[in-house]
Design a protein around this motif. Structure first.
Motif, PDB file in Angstrom:
ATOM      1  N   UNK A   1     -14.153  26.716  11.865  1.00 36.16           N
ATOM      2  CA  UNK A   1     -13.956  27.547  10.666  1.00 36.16           C
ATOM      3  C   UNK A   1     -14.880  28.768  10.686  1.00 36.16           C
ATOM      4  N   UNK A   2     -16.117  28.579  11.165  1.00 34.77           N
ATOM      5  CA  UNK A   2     -17.047  29.715  11.230  1.00 34.77           C
ATOM      6  C   UNK A   2     -16.850  30.542  12.502  1.00 34.77           C
ATOM      7  N   UNK A   3     -16.333  29.908  13.557  1.00 31.33           N
ATOM      8  CA  UNK A   3     -16.218  30.596  14.861  1.00 31.33           C
ATOM      9  C   UNK A   3     -14.845  30.342  15.465  1.00 31.33           C
ATOM     10  N   UNK A   4     -13.782  30.850  14.823  1.00 30.82           N
ATOM     11  CA  UNK A   4     -12.432  30.556  15.341  1.00 30.82           C
ATOM     12  C   UNK A   4     -12.197  31.084  16.755  1.00 30.82           C
ATOM     13  N   UNK A   5     -12.794  32.230  17.067  1.00 30.67           N
ATOM     14  CA  UNK A   5     -12.551  32.793  18.407  1.00 30.67           C
ATOM     15  C   UNK A   5     -13.278  31.981  19.477  1.00 30.67           C
ATOM     16  N   UNK A   6     -14.477  31.533  19.153  1.00 31.97           N
ATOM     17  CA  UNK A   6     -15.216  30.703  20.123  1.00 31.97           C
ATOM     18  C   UNK A   6     -14.455  29.392  20.325  1.00 31.97           C
ATOM     19  N   UNK A   7     -13.936  28.811  19.244  1.00 27.57           N
ATOM     20  CA  UNK A   7     -13.204  27.534  19.352  1.00 27.57           C
ATOM     21  C   UNK A   7     -11.966  27.713  20.238  1.00 27.57           C
ATOM     22  N   UNK A   8     -11.284  28.825  20.049  1.00 32.75           N
ATOM     23  CA  UNK A   8     -10.081  29.085  20.852  1.00 32.75           C
ATOM     24  C   UNK A   8     -10.470  29.316  22.324  1.00 32.75           C
ATOM     25  N   UNK A   9     -11.539  30.087  22.538  1.00 28.10           N
ATOM     26  CA  UNK A   9     -12.046  30.350  23.910  1.00 28.10           C
ATOM     27  C   UNK A   9     -12.419  29.030  24.594  1.00 28.10           C
ATOM     28  N   UNK A  10     -13.099  28.180  23.855  1.00 25.38           N
ATOM     29  CA  UNK A  10     -13.574  26.909  24.421  1.00 25.38           C
ATOM     30  C   UNK A  10     -12.384  26.005  24.783  1.00 25.38           C
TER      31      UNK A  10
ATOM     32  N   UNK B   1     -20.319  23.466  26.548  1.00 32.68           N
ATOM     33  CA  UNK B   1     -20.032  22.053  26.822  1.00 32.68           C
ATOM     34  C   UNK B   1     -21.218  21.168  26.417  1.00 32.68           C
ATOM     35  N   UNK B   2     -22.436  21.626  26.698  1.00 31.08           N
ATOM     36  CA  UNK B   2     -23.626  20.836  26.372  1.00 31.08           C
ATOM     37  C   UNK B   2     -23.881  20.844  24.870  1.00 31.08           C
ATOM     38  N   UNK B   3     -23.738  22.010  24.227  1.00 34.22           N
ATOM     39  CA  UNK B   3     -23.997  22.082  22.780  1.00 34.22           C
ATOM     40  C   UNK B   3     -23.131  21.055  22.056  1.00 34.22           C
ATOM     41  N   UNK B   4     -21.921  20.865  22.560  1.00 37.68           N
ATOM     42  CA  UNK B   4     -20.988  19.933  21.912  1.00 37.68           C
ATOM     43  C   UNK B   4     -21.523  18.493  21.875  1.00 37.68           C
TER      44      UNK B   4
ATOM     45  N   UNK C   1     -23.490  22.413  48.481  1.00 36.09           N
ATOM     46  CA  UNK C   1     -24.188  22.634  47.209  1.00 36.09           C
ATOM     47  C   UNK C   1     -25.141  21.475  46.942  1.00 36.09           C
ATOM     48  N   UNK C   2     -26.401  21.818  46.752  1.00 37.89           N
ATOM     49  CA  UNK C   2     -27.421  20.867  46.314  1.00 37.89           C
ATOM     50  C   UNK C   2     -27.419  20.961  44.794  1.00 37.89           C
ATOM     51  N   UNK C   3     -27.114  19.866  44.137  1.00 34.92           N
ATOM     52  CA  UNK C   3     -26.871  19.943  42.687  1.00 34.92           C
ATOM     53  C   UNK C   3     -27.112  18.585  42.039  1.00 34.92           C
ATOM     54  N   UNK C   4     -27.076  18.582  40.705  1.00 31.96           N
ATOM     55  CA  UNK C   4     -27.206  17.333  39.955  1.00 31.96           C
ATOM     56  C   UNK C   4     -26.031  17.285  38.977  1.00 31.96           C
ATOM     57  N   UNK C   5     -25.440  16.120  38.814  1.00 36.60           N
ATOM     58  CA  UNK C   5     -24.146  16.029  38.116  1.00 36.60           C
ATOM     59  C   UNK C   5     -24.145  16.706  36.748  1.00 36.60           C
ATOM     60  N   UNK C   6     -25.192  16.463  35.906  1.00 36.80           N
ATOM     61  CA  UNK C   6     -25.134  16.977  34.532  1.00 36.80           C
ATOM     62  C   UNK C   6     -25.989  18.229  34.333  1.00 36.80           C
ATOM     63  N   UNK C   7     -26.528  18.785  35.397  1.00 33.68           N
ATOM     64  CA  UNK C   7     -27.328  20.011  35.241  1.00 33.68           C
ATOM     65  C   UNK C   7     -26.392  21.176  34.915  1.00 33.68           C
ATOM     66  N   UNK C   8     -26.704  21.868  33.812  1.00 27.33           N
ATOM     67  CA  UNK C   8     -25.842  22.976  33.381  1.00 27.33           C
ATOM     68  C   UNK C   8     -25.740  24.071  34.454  1.00 27.33           C
TER      69      UNK C   8
ATOM     70  N   UNK D   1     -26.406   3.284  35.666  1.00 25.36           N
ATOM     71  CA  UNK D   1     -27.338   2.790  34.647  1.00 25.36           C
ATOM     72  C   UNK D   1     -27.816   3.915  33.707  1.00 25.36           C
ATOM     73  N   UNK D   2     -27.449   5.153  34.015  1.00 21.88           N
ATOM     74  CA  UNK D   2     -27.887   6.292  33.198  1.00 21.88           C
ATOM     75  C   UNK D   2     -27.243   6.219  31.815  1.00 21.88           C
ATOM     76  N   UNK D   3     -28.055   6.210  30.739  1.00 25.76           N
ATOM     77  CA  UNK D   3     -27.463   6.159  29.392  1.00 25.76           C
ATOM     78  C   UNK D   3     -26.678   7.429  29.040  1.00 25.76           C
ATOM     79  N   UNK D   4     -26.952   8.511  29.725  1.00 25.62           N
ATOM     80  CA  UNK D   4     -26.220   9.760  29.465  1.00 25.62           C
ATOM     81  C   UNK D   4     -24.910   9.742  30.240  1.00 25.62           C
ATOM     82  N   UNK D   5     -23.806   9.946  29.524  1.00 25.04           N
ATOM     83  CA  UNK D   5     -22.509   9.840  30.194  1.00 25.04           C
ATOM     84  C   UNK D   5     -21.801  11.182  30.339  1.00 25.04           C
ATOM     85  N   UNK D   6     -22.232  12.179  29.601  1.00 30.94           N
ATOM     86  CA  UNK D   6     -21.582  13.503  29.753  1.00 30.94           C
ATOM     87  C   UNK D   6     -22.629  14.618  29.701  1.00 30.94           C
TER      88      UNK D   6
END
Ligand SMILES: N[C@@H](CCC(=O)N[C@@H](CS)C(=O)NCC(=O)O)C(=O)O
Length: 249
Positions: free
Chosen positions: A214-223, A200-203, A4-11, A244-249
């Protein structure tokens, strides 16, 4: 053999890594440094003409497009099935796979730019260097957008519209999850694999409240159930090789 050719944080890369883990498949990693523009090098363009990650190589044959790759993995390998048996639910699964590209990807990319991508670019290059580098971009639309975004960032209204679109998508997920425990019925499927990395990224973006339980209980449970899966944990444990990347997640 799978590479797999990939990048660590690419969705899109996370989506494929998640699928590989869920299928229990071994794979070789070829990390492509997007901020070093490794994806523009002629050797990589031979594999992926669009100059994006991920790319899968299976026994010397190339498959591109993350959604095509996950369906390919499901077709090519036995092991845990990630597709519902019922035709209607398979259609629903494909609908969510499609939404992950058509809605989630574009808008998550827009909302990630000012917060994550631009600081990483600016840490490495001046605007003049970016203008110069952009000449080497193989895709003319992306080339123009790259320079414009580097110079000005994503505009306020464009970003606000993208957050609104993501909020609407989370509402849609909530509705879909009222009909089954997973996005395509009661079977964990490629629909969940495709959408997990975007949630994961939206978070970690500027408006994680889009996901408020509270607005999305099913999404919270799914997540919570997605995060608890060993396949998710394995796929998301791939470490950033650049300390050195400031982005950690
Ligand atoms: N539709 C493509 C999108 C791939 C894509 O946009 N990948 C991003 C990372 S998530 C990328 O390589 N971006 C590099 C760039 O824009 O220069 C897929 O699903 O594989």
């Amino acid at each position: 053999m799978l590479t797999l050719y990939h990048y660590w944080s690419s969705v899109c890369s996370q989506k494929v890594r998640f699928c590989l883990s869920e299928k229990g498949l071994d794979w070789n990693s070829r990390h492509i440094d997007l901020f070093g523009f490794e994806h523009w090098k002629p050797e990589y363009l031979k594999l992926n003409r669009m100059a994006v990650v991920p790319t899968l190589e299976h026994d010397g044959r190339i498959v591109t497009e993350s959604n095509v790759i996950i369906e390919y993995l499901e077709d090519a390998f036995p092991g845990p099935s990630l597709r519902p048996g019922d035709a209607f639910l398979r259609a629903r699964m494909r609908h969510w796979i499609n939404l992950s590209e058509a809605e989630a990807h574009h808008n998550v990319n827009t909302c990630s730019y000012n917060l994550r991508h631009r600081p990483r670019l600016m840490q490495k290059y001046s605007i003049e260097e970016i203008r110069g580098l952009a000449h080497g971009h193989p895709n003319s639309d992306l080339r123009a957008r790259m320079v414009q975004r580097a110079e000005r960032g994503v505009g306020e209204e464009e970003e606000a519209a993208a957050y609104r679109a993501l909020a609407a998508l989370v509402d849609w997920m909530e509705e879909s999850l009222s009909e089954g425990t997973w996005l395509a019925g009661d079977v964990f499927s490629l629909a969940d694999v495709a959408m997990g990395p975007y949630v994961n990224r939206i978070e970690v973006l500027a408006h994680p409240e889009i996901l408020a339980a509270d607005a999305h209980p099913r999404v919270a449970d799914w997540w919570a159930r997605i995060r608890a899966r060993p396949g998710f944990q394995q796929a998301f444990s791939f470490a950033n090789p650049d300390a050195s990347d400031p982005v950690k997640r």
